[in-house]
Design a protein around this motif. Structure first.
Motif, PDB file in Angstrom:
ATOM      1  N   THR A  38     -45.702  28.839  60.125  1.00 48.06           N
ATOM      2  CA  THR A  38     -44.206  27.900  60.248  1.00 48.06           C
ATOM      3  C   THR A  38     -45.001  26.560  60.985  1.00 48.06           C
ATOM      4  N   LEU A  39     -45.788  25.967  60.568  1.00 46.04           N
ATOM      5  CA  LEU A  39     -46.102  25.106  61.415  1.00 46.04           C
ATOM      6  C   LEU A  39     -46.617  24.119  59.878  1.00 46.04           C
ATOM      7  N   GLY A  40     -46.028  22.900  60.752  1.00 49.47           N
ATOM      8  CA  GLY A  40     -46.247  21.673  59.305  1.00 49.47           C
ATOM      9  C   GLY A  40     -47.165  20.733  59.892  1.00 49.47           C
ATOM     10  N   ILE A  41     -47.310  19.604  58.575  1.00 44.96           N
ATOM     11  CA  ILE A  41     -47.775  18.465  59.601  1.00 44.96           C
ATOM     12  C   ILE A  41     -47.501  17.648  60.964  1.00 44.96           C
ATOM     13  N   GLU A  42     -46.591  18.112  61.368  1.00 45.00           N
ATOM     14  CA  GLU A  42     -45.482  17.691  62.414  1.00 45.00           C
ATOM     15  C   GLU A  42     -46.649  18.295  63.354  1.00 45.00           C
ATOM     16  N   HIS A  43     -47.117  19.139  63.485  1.00 44.99           N
ATOM     17  CA  HIS A  43     -47.893  19.950  64.596  1.00 44.99           C
ATOM     18  C   HIS A  43     -49.270  19.033  64.972  1.00 44.99           C
ATOM     19  N   TRP A  44     -49.712  18.992  63.496  1.00 45.46           N
ATOM     20  CA  TRP A  44     -51.013  17.896  63.977  1.00 45.46           C
ATOM     21  C   TRP A  44     -50.849  16.235  64.937  1.00 45.46           C
TER      22      TRP A  44
ATOM     23  N   ILE B  22     -43.308  27.831  40.875  1.00 46.27           N
ATOM     24  CA  ILE B  22     -44.644  29.000  40.718  1.00 46.27           C
ATOM     25  C   ILE B  22     -45.356  29.038  42.004  1.00 46.27           C
ATOM     26  N   VAL B  23     -46.198  27.609  42.531  1.00 41.47           N
ATOM     27  CA  VAL B  23     -46.648  27.873  43.506  1.00 41.47           C
ATOM     28  C   VAL B  23     -45.920  27.929  45.375  1.00 41.47           C
ATOM     29  N   THR B  24     -45.044  26.829  45.200  1.00 41.24           N
ATOM     30  CA  THR B  24     -44.328  27.152  45.745  1.00 41.24           C
ATOM     31  C   THR B  24     -43.401  27.844  46.737  1.00 41.24           C
ATOM     32  N   GLN B  25     -43.508  29.401  45.408  1.00 43.82           N
ATOM     33  CA  GLN B  25     -42.828  30.894  45.787  1.00 43.82           C
ATOM     34  C   GLN B  25     -43.922  31.433  46.096  1.00 43.82           C
ATOM     35  N   ALA B  26     -45.811  31.525  45.030  1.00 42.77           N
ATOM     36  CA  ALA B  26     -46.752  32.038  46.036  1.00 42.77           C
ATOM     37  C   ALA B  26     -47.879  31.544  47.514  1.00 42.77           C
ATOM     38  N   TYR B  27     -46.819  30.633  48.068  1.00 46.59           N
ATOM     39  CA  TYR B  27     -47.765  29.614  49.322  1.00 46.59           C
ATOM     40  C   TYR B  27     -46.741  30.095  50.385  1.00 46.59           C
ATOM     41  N   ARG B  28     -45.353  30.317  49.615  1.00 49.39           N
ATOM     42  CA  ARG B  28     -44.394  30.966  51.032  1.00 49.39           C
ATOM     43  C   ARG B  28     -44.198  32.909  51.228  1.00 49.39           C
ATOM     44  N   LEU B  29     -44.785  32.889  49.949  1.00 51.82           N
ATOM     45  CA  LEU B  29     -44.852  34.902  50.051  1.00 51.82           C
ATOM     46  C   LEU B  29     -46.740  35.078  50.971  1.00 51.82           C
ATOM     47  N   LEU B  30     -47.290  34.198  50.296  1.00 53.13           N
ATOM     48  CA  LEU B  30     -48.560  34.425  51.055  1.00 53.13           C
ATOM     49  C   LEU B  30     -48.898  33.234  52.359  1.00 53.13           C
ATOM     50  N   GLY B  31     -47.868  32.941  53.051  1.00 52.60           N
ATOM     51  CA  GLY B  31     -47.596  32.495  54.232  1.00 52.60           C
ATOM     52  C   GLY B  31     -48.710  30.991  53.981  1.00 52.60           C
ATOM     53  N   GLY B  32     -48.789  31.029  53.279  1.00 48.49           N
ATOM     54  CA  GLY B  32     -49.870  29.253  52.714  1.00 48.49           C
ATOM     55  C   GLY B  32     -51.340  29.647  52.565  1.00 48.49           C
TER      56      GLY B  32
ATOM     57  N   GLY C 240     -48.694  28.176  56.483  1.00 47.13           N
ATOM     58  CA  GLY C 240     -47.213  28.104  54.947  1.00 47.13           C
ATOM     59  C   GLY C 240     -46.907  26.831  54.755  1.00 47.13           C
ATOM     60  N   ARG C 241     -46.335  26.344  55.781  1.00 48.35           N
ATOM     61  CA  ARG C 241     -45.664  25.085  55.817  1.00 48.35           C
ATOM     62  C   ARG C 241     -46.341  23.773  55.743  1.00 48.35           C
ATOM     63  N   THR C 242     -47.411  23.873  56.425  1.00 47.00           N
ATOM     64  CA  THR C 242     -48.480  22.516  56.215  1.00 47.00           C
ATOM     65  C   THR C 242     -49.337  22.273  54.325  1.00 47.00           C
ATOM     66  N   PHE C 243     -49.180  23.873  54.329  1.00 52.03           N
ATOM     67  CA  PHE C 243     -49.711  23.310  52.637  1.00 52.03           C
ATOM     68  C   PHE C 243     -48.307  22.979  51.380  1.00 52.03           C
ATOM     69  N   GLY C 244     -47.056  23.763  51.981  1.00 51.46           N
ATOM     70  CA  GLY C 244     -46.027  22.742  51.378  1.00 51.46           C
ATOM     71  C   GLY C 244     -45.856  21.813  51.040  1.00 51.46           C
ATOM     72  N   GLN C 245     -45.725  21.087  52.518  1.00 54.09           N
ATOM     73  CA  GLN C 245     -45.813  20.025  52.398  1.00 54.09           C
ATOM     74  C   GLN C 245     -47.152  18.536  51.881  1.00 54.09           C
TER      75      GLN C 245
ATOM     76  N   TYR D 185     -48.517  20.349  49.238  1.00 49.34           N
ATOM     77  CA  TYR D 185     -48.299  20.048  47.536  1.00 49.34           C
ATOM     78  C   TYR D 185     -47.043  19.265  47.068  1.00 49.34           C
ATOM     79  N   HIS D 186     -46.107  19.911  48.400  1.00 52.73           N
ATOM     80  CA  HIS D 186     -44.992  18.492  47.330  1.00 52.73           C
ATOM     81  C   HIS D 186     -45.472  17.247  47.543  1.00 52.73           C
ATOM     82  N   ARG D 187     -45.278  16.366  48.658  1.00 46.20           N
ATOM     83  CA  ARG D 187     -45.371  15.150  49.268  1.00 46.20           C
ATOM     84  C   ARG D 187     -46.883  14.893  49.241  1.00 46.20           C
ATOM     85  N   PHE D 188     -48.174  15.011  49.126  1.00 39.76           N
ATOM     86  CA  PHE D 188     -49.198  14.432  48.383  1.00 39.76           C
ATOM     87  C   PHE D 188     -49.255  14.828  47.009  1.00 39.76           C
ATOM     88  N   PHE D 189     -49.925  16.243  46.772  1.00 42.09           N
ATOM     89  CA  PHE D 189     -49.867  16.251  45.375  1.00 42.09           C
ATOM     90  C   PHE D 189     -48.971  15.891  44.131  1.00 42.09           C
ATOM     91  N   ARG D 190     -47.590  16.819  44.406  1.00 39.08           N
ATOM     92  CA  ARG D 190     -46.103  16.708  43.612  1.00 39.08           C
ATOM     93  C   ARG D 190     -45.902  14.920  43.768  1.00 39.08           C
TER      94      ARG D 190
END
Length: 403
Positions: A107-113, A190-200, A253-258, A260-265
């Motif tokens: 559940t930790l996102g970029i905000e944590h860093w 596809i990637v979103t569901q994968a990283y949510r399932l794996l937790g990152g 997981g949440r950091t990877f999602g951010q 992925y969506h904000r930097f990569f996509r």
């Protein structure tokens, strides 16, 4: 070695093979001694012990580790360790790393860093070093996190920022561009569901992705070893890089999602602004002087992807850009880094040590006047360290290593 090696080369090659078989390797992988001075959730701050007969000098340096990479990036092996180099100069040297990332941290996102890890680390280093301002040095994503922190929190004691291979415009990354149409077609689900399932992003995937960026070197590695069997330093570097790759860690997981969506996509950071936790972080608000270095052979953070940040730092006291030899890891800790990247960083840090102490504006090579410090706006000489934005450091050995 050439097709018909000389007797001396054959002797060296035989000695290297014997060393490898009998003792397990040629690289001196002893870590530089260090002491833990601060810790928290995914935050460990270390102070590297000074060398007994070297006088301490200047403000402290905090090395910022990127996510998923081990802190070995800064302390790869003796002789190719940026930590060893800094400590050997008497520079107070510190490092922040994050330990093992688990499913519990999903559940930790970029905000944590940006809100906790780096601000707490900077304050801990400053306090441990007697209240002095801190030079931040960040490689890859570590540099981006350092820059976002400097833009967001102006009360931190930051003397300067050095970015090493930190891509801001990911549209310029060759390995990403071909994938974007496929991602857009699926809406990223596809990637979103994968990283949510794996937790990152688990360690094996992270390791594979890093190796994929230099797949050509992986394929040609056996031939390179045969060609350099007489070169103990080359073989030792390969061993150290292999150890680094094997110690890659996971993304939360949440950091990877951010990312992925904000930097990569969306490639949002190329605008200089990033919305995070209900606020907008604007890179134009960075006031500290910033050195930006790009690797000439970097496939993860190519020159154009790194150079894009220069025009966004309109509020920085000074910004310099330089191209150095090596791939993504090689530009930081390859054999050529000793005479290129480290020289750039040394000159930059020394220059802004002097500015903080109110030294004269004409401080020699690599030292330029900060804004408003002098009516003389001639700037640094074109041959000064880091002063020429078109300057390149070339090394065939660095390109061959690539790591």
């Amino acid at each position: 070695m050439p097709f018909l090696p000389r007797p001396q080369q054959l002797t060296s090659a035989a000695g290297n093979v014997a060393q490898k078989l009998l003792y397990g390797g040629l690289a001196d992988l002893r870590p530089m001694p260090r002491t833990l001075i601060d810790e928290g959730t995914l935050r460990e701050v270390y102070h590297y012990r000074p060398v007994a007969d070297v006088a301490q000098r200047g403000e402290p340096v905090l090395l910022v580790t990127p996510l998923a990479a081990p802190s070995l990036c800064y302390d790869l092996r003796r002789g190719c360790s940026f930590v060893e180099h800094l400590v050997g100069q008497g520079r107070p040297t510190y490092l922040v790393e994050y330990g093992e990332v688990s499913f519990h941290d999903r559940t930790l996102g970029i905000e944590h860093w940006i809100d906790d890890v780096l601000p707490q680390a900077i304050r801990a280093v400053s306090e441990h070093a007697g209240g002095r301002p801190v030079h931040l040095v960040g490689w890859s994503l570590g540099g981006i996190f350092a820059l976002l922190t400097a833009a967001d929190q102006h009360d931190l004691p930051i003397a300067s920022v050095t970015l090493l291979g930190s891509p801001v415009d990911v549209a310029q990354v060759p390995m990403i561009a071909p994938l974007r149409p496929l991602v857009d077609l699926t809406g990223g689900q596809i990637v979103t569901q994968a990283y949510r399932l794996l937790g990152g992003a688990p360690k094996p995937i992270v390791r594979w992705a890093f190796q994929f960026t230099s797949v050509d070197k992986v394929v040609t590695k056996p031939l390179a070893i045969l060609q350099h069997l007489d070169d103990a330093d080359f073989l030792a570097q390969l061993e150290a890089v292999d150890r680094f790759t094997e110690n890659m860690t996971a993304y939360p997981g949440r950091t990877f999602g951010q990312l992925y969506h904000r930097f990569f996509r969306s490639n949002l950071l190329v605008s200089g602004r990033l919305e995070l936790d209900g606020r907008v972080i604007d890179l134009a608000r960075v006031t500290a002087p910033v050195l930006v270095c790009a690797g000439a052979g970097d496939g993860i953070a190519p020159i154009r992807a790194v150079r894009a940040v220069v025009g966004l730092l309109t509020g920085a006291e000074e910004v310099r850009f330089a191209v150095v030899p090596g791939g993504h890891l090689g530009m930081l800790t390859g054999r050529a880094a000793r005479g290129s990247t480290w020289v750039q960083a040394d000159a930059w840090i020394d220059a802004w040590d002097s500015r903080r102490r109110g030294a004269p504006t004409d401080a020699g090579p690599g030292h330029a006047s900060p804004k408003g410090s002098s009516p003389d706006r001639r700037g640094p000489r074109r041959d000064a360290i880091g002063a020429n934005p078109e300057r390149r450091y070339r090394s065939s050995s660095s390109r061959a290593l690539g790591g």
